[in-house]
Design an enzyme around this catalytic site. Sequence first.
Site: not given
Length: 258
Positions: A63, A108, A111, A131
Amino acid sequence: MAFVDFEQRGPIGVITMNRPEALNALNDQVLKDLDAVLDAAEANDEVLVLILTGAGRSFVAGADIGQMKDFTPVQAKQFGMYGNSVFLKLENFPKPVIAAVNGFALGGGCELSMACDIRLASEKAKFGQPEVGLGITPGFGGTQRLARIVGVSNAMELILTAKNINAQQAKEIGLVSHVYPPEELMDKAMELAQAIAANAQVAVRQSKAAIRRGQQTDMYTGAAYEAEAFAVCFATEDQKDAMTAFVNKEKVAAFKNR
């Protein structure tokens, strides 16, 4: 779309995350573009299977930290909820989705790959959930999907250490199915997509739905979902044609997908 490209190659749709200057990092607009492309691909009856990949040297590097760093808790929750809604749409997309992970799949990006049905990786791919090294948790399903795919111990180690792993290590723990030289990745993904597209699509989609539903429930409920999917197939022309051909020691030339 500004950051997500779509190309149709016969019955295969290729979605390319295309923000290479930022290693395809996910921000609000990238998520909106992906959301819109998925809707268009679902409505396109000619597209039977999707391949999701990234432009440049990254699949999706994560992200967009530049956007996230000043979020309030409320803004962070809204961003996480929207990202999760798009990834859940991908996970439950009626047509099979193959991730062709060509490079960095971090945060992300990891993911995103996990929301796909099958993951293939380039030898240059890197996976990780970094993260906690940034003071946050995974926010787009990483704490949920990773444990389901690779087991709790492997997921705990990857998430709690924030370490990255290479493609071969990802294969060893079951995060990806196959690892290929970079120049072969898309050809292998197309071969796999074509093999799926050649089968009876009602049965393919019912099988995917039964697997996805079964992952979220107990064995008895999952078996009931499977029985329903099995029954639906017996209302199709493809089931009649294929079983009749089998009994007659023949082969169906092509499925009608109805």
